[in-house]
Design a protein around this motif. Structure first.
Motif, PDB file in Angstrom:
ATOM      1  N   LYS A  46       0.841  -1.192   0.000  1.00 18.00           N
ATOM      2  CA  LYS A  46       0.000   0.000   0.000  1.00 18.00           C
ATOM      3  C   LYS A  46       0.877   1.244   0.000  1.00 18.00           C
ATOM      4  N   ILE A  47       0.397   2.294  -0.658  1.00 17.00           N
ATOM      5  CA  ILE A  47       1.042   3.598  -0.597  1.00 17.00           C
ATOM      6  C   ILE A  47       0.061   4.562   0.039  1.00 17.00           C
ATOM      7  N   SER A  48       0.546   5.306   0.998  1.00 20.15           N
ATOM      8  CA  SER A  48      -0.282   6.302   1.670  1.00 20.15           C
ATOM      9  C   SER A  48       0.565   7.549   1.894  1.00 20.15           C
ATOM     10  N   GLY A  49       0.231   8.600   1.196  1.00 18.43           N
ATOM     11  CA  GLY A  49       0.996   9.834   1.328  1.00 18.43           C
ATOM     12  C   GLY A  49       2.403   9.647   0.791  1.00 18.43           C
ATOM     13  N   LYS A  50       3.385   9.874   1.649  1.00 21.07           N
ATOM     14  CA  LYS A  50       4.782   9.756   1.245  1.00 21.07           C
ATOM     15  C   LYS A  50       5.430   8.479   1.758  1.00 21.07           C
ATOM     16  N   GLU A  51       4.611   7.501   2.163  1.00 17.85           N
ATOM     17  CA  GLU A  51       5.136   6.242   2.691  1.00 17.85           C
ATOM     18  C   GLU A  51       4.463   5.057   2.014  1.00 17.85           C
ATOM     19  N   GLY A  52       5.185   3.948   1.984  1.00 14.34           N
ATOM     20  CA  GLY A  52       4.641   2.720   1.441  1.00 14.34           C
ATOM     21  C   GLY A  52       4.851   1.587   2.421  1.00 14.34           C
ATOM     22  N   ILE A  53       3.913   0.659   2.466  1.00 14.33           N
ATOM     23  CA  ILE A  53       4.038  -0.525   3.314  1.00 14.33           C
ATOM     24  C   ILE A  53       4.552  -1.656   2.434  1.00 14.33           C
ATOM     25  N   VAL A  54       5.676  -2.233   2.859  1.00 18.43           N
ATOM     26  CA  VAL A  54       6.326  -3.296   2.102  1.00 18.43           C
ATOM     27  C   VAL A  54       6.350  -4.560   2.947  1.00 18.43           C
ATOM     28  N   GLY A  55       5.988  -5.683   2.327  1.00 19.00           N
ATOM     29  CA  GLY A  55       6.047  -6.976   2.986  1.00 19.00           C
ATOM     30  C   GLY A  55       7.197  -7.791   2.420  1.00 19.00           C
ATOM     31  N   PHE A  56       7.861  -8.536   3.281  1.00 23.94           N
ATOM     32  CA  PHE A  56       8.967  -9.383   2.862  1.00 23.94           C
ATOM     33  C   PHE A  56       8.543 -10.842   2.948  1.00 23.94           C
ATOM     34  N   ASN A  57       9.353 -11.739   2.383  1.00 25.60           N
ATOM     35  CA  ASN A  57       8.995 -13.157   2.273  1.00 25.60           C
ATOM     36  C   ASN A  57       8.688 -13.810   3.616  1.00 25.60           C
ATOM     37  N   ASN A  58       9.336 -13.399   4.678  1.00 28.56           N
ATOM     38  CA  ASN A  58       9.139 -14.060   5.963  1.00 28.56           C
ATOM     39  C   ASN A  58       8.032 -13.421   6.797  1.00 28.56           C
ATOM     40  N   GLY A  59       7.266 -12.509   6.219  1.00 24.83           N
ATOM     41  CA  GLY A  59       6.144 -11.913   6.933  1.00 24.83           C
ATOM     42  C   GLY A  59       6.425 -10.581   7.585  1.00 24.83           C
ATOM     43  N   VAL A  60       7.658 -10.127   7.569  1.00 24.23           N
ATOM     44  CA  VAL A  60       7.993  -8.825   8.154  1.00 24.23           C
ATOM     45  C   VAL A  60       7.392  -7.730   7.281  1.00 24.23           C
ATOM     46  N   LEU A  61       6.784  -6.740   7.930  1.00 27.48           N
ATOM     47  CA  LEU A  61       6.242  -5.569   7.249  1.00 27.48           C
ATOM     48  C   LEU A  61       7.049  -4.349   7.661  1.00 27.48           C
ATOM     49  N   ALA A  62       7.243  -3.443   6.716  1.00 22.33           N
ATOM     50  CA  ALA A  62       7.957  -2.203   7.010  1.00 22.33           C
ATOM     51  C   ALA A  62       7.253  -1.048   6.327  1.00 22.33           C
ATOM     52  N   CYS A  63       7.157   0.045   7.039  1.00 20.23           N
ATOM     53  CA  CYS A  63       6.603   1.279   6.489  1.00 20.23           C
ATOM     54  C   CYS A  63       7.798   2.170   6.143  1.00 20.23           C
ATOM     55  N   LEU A  64       7.998   2.404   4.846  1.00 19.09           N
ATOM     56  CA  LEU A  64       9.180   3.113   4.379  1.00 19.09           C
ATOM     57  C   LEU A  64       8.798   4.355   3.583  1.00 19.09           C
ATOM     58  N   PRO A  65       9.626   5.393   3.657  1.00 15.73           N
ATOM     59  CA  PRO A  65       9.414   6.538   2.765  1.00 15.73           C
ATOM     60  C   PRO A  65       9.528   6.084   1.315  1.00 15.73           C
ATOM     61  N   ILE A  66       8.745   6.675   0.428  1.00 12.36           N
ATOM     62  CA  ILE A  66       8.692   6.196  -0.958  1.00 12.36           C
ATOM     63  C   ILE A  66      10.030   6.337  -1.677  1.00 12.36           C
ATOM     64  N   GLU A  67      10.911   7.197  -1.222  1.00 12.99           N
ATOM     65  CA  GLU A  67      12.209   7.327  -1.891  1.00 12.99           C
ATOM     66  C   GLU A  67      13.120   6.120  -1.657  1.00 12.99           C
ATOM     67  N   TYR A  68      12.742   5.228  -0.749  1.00 12.62           N
ATOM     68  CA  TYR A  68      13.502   3.998  -0.488  1.00 12.62           C
ATOM     69  C   TYR A  68      12.923   2.797  -1.243  1.00 12.62           C
ATOM     70  N   ILE A  69      11.870   3.008  -2.008  1.00 12.48           N
ATOM     71  CA  ILE A  69      11.165   1.910  -2.698  1.00 12.48           C
ATOM     72  C   ILE A  69      11.341   2.037  -4.207  1.00 12.48           C
ATOM     73  N   LYS A  70      11.699   0.925  -4.856  1.00 17.63           N
ATOM     74  CA  LYS A  70      11.856   0.893  -6.315  1.00 17.63           C
ATOM     75  C   LYS A  70      10.958  -0.224  -6.849  1.00 17.63           C
ATOM     76  N   ILE A  71       9.960   0.138  -7.672  1.00 15.72           N
ATOM     77  CA  ILE A  71       9.043  -0.841  -8.266  1.00 15.72           C
ATOM     78  C   ILE A  71       9.787  -1.612  -9.349  1.00 15.72           C
ATOM     79  N   THR A  72       9.648  -2.953  -9.336  1.00 12.63           N
ATOM     80  CA  THR A  72      10.344  -3.784 -10.320  1.00 12.63           C
ATOM     81  C   THR A  72       9.403  -4.445 -11.314  1.00 12.63           C
ATOM     82  N   GLU A  73       8.105  -4.331 -11.166  1.00 15.26           N
ATOM     83  CA  GLU A  73       7.142  -4.938 -12.095  1.00 15.26           C
ATOM     84  C   GLU A  73       6.829  -4.029 -13.227  1.00 15.26           C
TER      85      GLU A  73
END
Length: 73
Positions: A46-73
């Motif tokens: 999910k993206i909300s404002g200037k942050e995105g919620i990212v899930g990893f393979n082991n179930g860990v979730l992180a809320c990161l600023p969008i400048e740390y996220i790179k879409i690969t699809e």
């Protein structure tokens, strides 16, 4: 929304340092997936404002600023 992405974890951020110290095994599994370029694969949930919620393979979730996220699809 679930899009493949790669992220950089802001290791200097105090909230991430605290989370990493509280959940050592989980974050170790996430950090072991780090590529040579310093990015870690994940799924953008999910993206909300200037942050995105990212899930990893082991179930860990992180809320990161969008400048740390790179879409690969």
């Amino acid at each position: 929304m679930q899009m493949r992405c790669e992220v950089k974890i802001p290791k200097e951020n105090e909230s991430y340092k605290k989370s990493m110290s509280n959940f050592k095994k989980e974050w170790a599994a996430v950090m072991m997936q780090e590529n040579e370029d310093g990015y870690i694969p994940g799924k953008l949930i999910k993206i909300s404002g200037k942050e995105g919620i990212v899930g990893f393979n082991n179930g860990v979730l992180a809320c990161l600023p969008i400048e740390y996220i790179k879409i690969t699809e």
